[in-house]
Design a protein around this motif. Structure first.
Motif, PDB file in Angstrom:
ATOM      1  N   MET A  45       1.000  -1.246  -0.035  1.00 11.79           N
ATOM      2  CA  MET A  45       0.016  -0.109   0.013  1.00 11.79           C
ATOM      3  C   MET A  45       0.942   1.178   0.018  1.00 11.79           C
ATOM      4  SD  MET A  45      -2.774   1.308   3.081  1.00 11.79           S
ATOM      5  CE  MET A  45      -3.426  -0.437   3.067  1.00 11.79           C
ATOM      6  N   PRO A  46       0.613   2.168  -0.941  1.00  9.79           N
ATOM      7  CA  PRO A  46       1.537   3.461  -0.939  1.00  9.79           C
ATOM      8  C   PRO A  46       1.401   4.089   0.182  1.00  9.79           C
ATOM      9  CG  PRO A  46       0.145   3.163  -2.938  1.00  9.79           C
ATOM     10  CD  PRO A  46      -0.183   1.962  -1.805  1.00  9.79           C
ATOM     11  N   SER A  47       2.388   4.633   0.934  1.00  5.75           N
ATOM     12  CA  SER A  47       2.389   5.436   2.001  1.00  5.75           C
ATOM     13  C   SER A  47       1.253   6.562   2.025  1.00  5.75           C
ATOM     14  CB  SER A  47       3.751   6.075   2.464  1.00  5.75           C
ATOM     15  OG  SER A  47       4.289   6.831   1.495  1.00  5.75           O
ATOM     16  N   SER A  48       1.152   7.175   0.803  1.00  7.04           N
ATOM     17  CA  SER A  48       0.249   8.213   0.788  1.00  7.04           C
ATOM     18  C   SER A  48      -1.346   7.798   0.943  1.00  7.04           C
ATOM     19  CB  SER A  48       0.178   9.145  -0.498  1.00  7.04           C
ATOM     20  OG  SER A  48      -0.240   8.143  -1.683  1.00  7.04           O
ATOM     21  N   LEU A  49      -1.325   6.496   0.563  1.00 10.44           N
ATOM     22  CA  LEU A  49      -2.963   5.953   0.748  1.00 10.44           C
ATOM     23  C   LEU A  49      -2.944   5.450   2.448  1.00 10.44           C
ATOM     24  CD1 LEU A  49      -5.572   4.942  -0.039  1.00 10.44           C
ATOM     25  CD2 LEU A  49      -4.629   2.839  -1.011  1.00 10.44           C
ATOM     26  N   LEU A  50      -1.942   4.997   2.856  1.00 11.48           N
ATOM     27  CA  LEU A  50      -2.002   4.632   4.157  1.00 11.48           C
ATOM     28  C   LEU A  50      -1.949   5.997   5.135  1.00 11.48           C
ATOM     29  CD1 LEU A  50      -1.346   2.441   6.493  1.00 11.48           C
ATOM     30  CD2 LEU A  50       1.140   3.222   6.467  1.00 11.48           C
ATOM     31  N   SER A  51      -1.411   6.945   4.802  1.00 11.40           N
ATOM     32  CA  SER A  51      -1.664   8.548   5.521  1.00 11.40           C
ATOM     33  C   SER A  51      -3.142   8.883   5.279  1.00 11.40           C
ATOM     34  CB  SER A  51      -0.637   9.217   5.002  1.00 11.40           C
ATOM     35  OG  SER A  51      -0.815  10.446   5.534  1.00 11.40           O
ATOM     36  N   LEU A  52      -3.635   8.866   4.123  1.00 14.03           N
ATOM     37  CA  LEU A  52      -5.071   9.121   3.954  1.00 14.03           C
ATOM     38  C   LEU A  52      -5.910   8.309   4.440  1.00 14.03           C
ATOM     39  CD1 LEU A  52      -7.300  10.908   2.347  1.00 14.03           C
ATOM     40  CD2 LEU A  52      -7.006   9.232   0.459  1.00 14.03           C
ATOM     41  N   LEU A  53      -5.877   7.047   4.608  1.00 16.68           N
ATOM     42  CA  LEU A  53      -6.767   6.180   5.399  1.00 16.68           C
ATOM     43  C   LEU A  53      -6.775   6.539   7.167  1.00 16.68           C
ATOM     44  CD1 LEU A  53      -6.490   2.747   3.789  1.00 16.68           C
ATOM     45  CD2 LEU A  53      -8.395   4.440   3.414  1.00 16.68           C
ATOM     46  N   GLY A  54      -5.722   6.757   7.417  1.00 20.75           N
ATOM     47  CA  GLY A  54      -5.370   7.208   8.856  1.00 20.75           C
ATOM     48  C   GLY A  54      -6.184   8.428   9.105  1.00 20.75           C
ATOM     49  N   ASP A  55      -5.984   9.357   8.421  1.00 20.38           N
ATOM     50  CA  ASP A  55      -6.748  10.556   8.254  1.00 20.38           C
ATOM     51  C   ASP A  55      -8.156  10.415   8.161  1.00 20.38           C
ATOM     52  OD1 ASP A  55      -4.337  12.072   8.282  1.00 20.38           O
ATOM     53  OD2 ASP A  55      -4.175  12.783   6.426  1.00 20.38           O
ATOM     54  N   LEU A  56      -8.550   9.743   7.427  1.00 23.55           N
ATOM     55  CA  LEU A  56      -9.964   9.490   7.321  1.00 23.55           C
ATOM     56  C   LEU A  56     -10.517   8.803   8.638  1.00 23.55           C
ATOM     57  CD1 LEU A  56     -12.630   9.277   5.423  1.00 23.55           C
ATOM     58  CD2 LEU A  56     -11.783   6.856   4.805  1.00 23.55           C
ATOM     59  N   VAL A  57     -10.094   7.783   9.186  1.00 22.79           N
ATOM     60  CA  VAL A  57     -10.526   7.331  10.253  1.00 22.79           C
ATOM     61  C   VAL A  57     -10.483   8.299  11.468  1.00 22.79           C
ATOM     62  CG1 VAL A  57     -10.079   5.688  12.278  1.00 22.79           C
ATOM     63  CG2 VAL A  57     -10.128   4.858   9.597  1.00 22.79           C
ATOM     64  N   SER A  58      -9.608   9.196  11.664  1.00 19.01           N
ATOM     65  CA  SER A  58      -9.373  10.218  12.486  1.00 19.01           C
ATOM     66  C   SER A  58     -10.313  11.329  12.553  1.00 19.01           C
ATOM     67  CB  SER A  58      -7.985  10.752  12.767  1.00 19.01           C
ATOM     68  OG  SER A  58      -7.788  11.861  13.523  1.00 19.01           O
ATOM     69  N   VAL A  59     -10.502  11.761  11.218  1.00 20.25           N
ATOM     70  CA  VAL A  59     -11.610  13.010  10.797  1.00 20.25           C
ATOM     71  C   VAL A  59     -12.983  12.403  11.306  1.00 20.25           C
ATOM     72  CG1 VAL A  59     -11.921  12.804   8.620  1.00 20.25           C
ATOM     73  CG2 VAL A  59     -12.109  15.072   9.682  1.00 20.25           C
ATOM     74  N   ASN A  60     -13.162  11.100  10.911  1.00 13.78           N
ATOM     75  CA  ASN A  60     -14.507  10.621  10.946  1.00 13.78           C
ATOM     76  C   ASN A  60     -14.690  10.509  12.536  1.00 13.78           C
ATOM     77  OD1 ASN A  60     -16.959   9.119  10.507  1.00 13.78           O
ATOM     78  ND2 ASN A  60     -15.893   7.370  11.534  1.00 13.78           N
ATOM     79  N   GLN A  61     -13.886  10.056  13.362  1.00 20.08           N
ATOM     80  CA  GLN A  61     -14.109  10.188  14.797  1.00 20.08           C
ATOM     81  C   GLN A  61     -14.299  11.479  15.374  1.00 20.08           C
ATOM     82  OE1 GLN A  61     -10.762   8.001  15.945  1.00 20.08           O
ATOM     83  NE2 GLN A  61     -11.505   5.909  16.134  1.00 20.08           N
TER      84      GLN A  61
END
Length: 158
Positions: A1-17
């Motif tokens: 998984m590209p690190s940019s996607l990994l970072s985006l998914l981490g941001d998505l979970v965080s912003v959702n919370q």
């Protein structure tokens, strides 16, 4: 998984919370988030045993027992005979519980509307598409055991 996607998914979970907490606070409700999570799990997953409900709701079994007792008193869930084990029961959301969940989601959305009311149609379309993609992926992975890799659930997804 590209690190940019990994970072985006981490941001998505965080912003959702963050968005979920902000919406809940904006409603002024003192209802426990565990109540809504439990109803949501039952609404989407159907009737299930208490242990499975506790696991999917991410609460300890004694907490799930208390939640189910309180939700039963409110008429939002009921106990049904387990078709696979006559000694056991399953917990199911009632029509009143499903209606309460819909009302809660509408209340959350209404509380967030002022933050998003100025979006143009293109941005609304982006959000709509993002919700579709995330919903499809979450639905595909919903039945996996905890800790199981999600790759098998995504076969055929695009």
């Amino acid at each position: 998984m590209p690190s940019s996607l990994l970072s985006l998914l981490g941001d998505l979970v965080s912003v959702n919370q963050r968005l979920t907490r902000l919406a809940a606070r904006a409603t002024g409700s003192s209802e426990s988030p565990a109540v809504w999570r439990t109803l949501s799990v039952l609404n989407s997953g159907g009737p299930m045993r208490l242990g499975e409900l506790a696991e999917l709701s991410r609460v300890a079994q004694p907490t799930a027992t208390k939640l189910v007792s309180n939700l039963t008193e409110r008429g939002w869930v009921n106990r049904l005979p387990d078709p696979d084990d006559a000694r056991a029961s399953q917990i199911a959301v009632t029509t009143a519980g499903a209606d309460a969940l819909i009302a809660w989601r509408d209340e959350l959305a209404g509380a967030m509307l002022p933050l998003f009311a100025d979006l143009d149609t293109d941005d609304v379309a982006v959000l709509r598409r993002a919700v579709e993609i995330i919903g499809q992926r979450a639905d595909a992975a919903a039945d996996l055991a905890p800790g199981a890799p999600v790759t098998a659930s995504l076969e055929g997804q695009s």
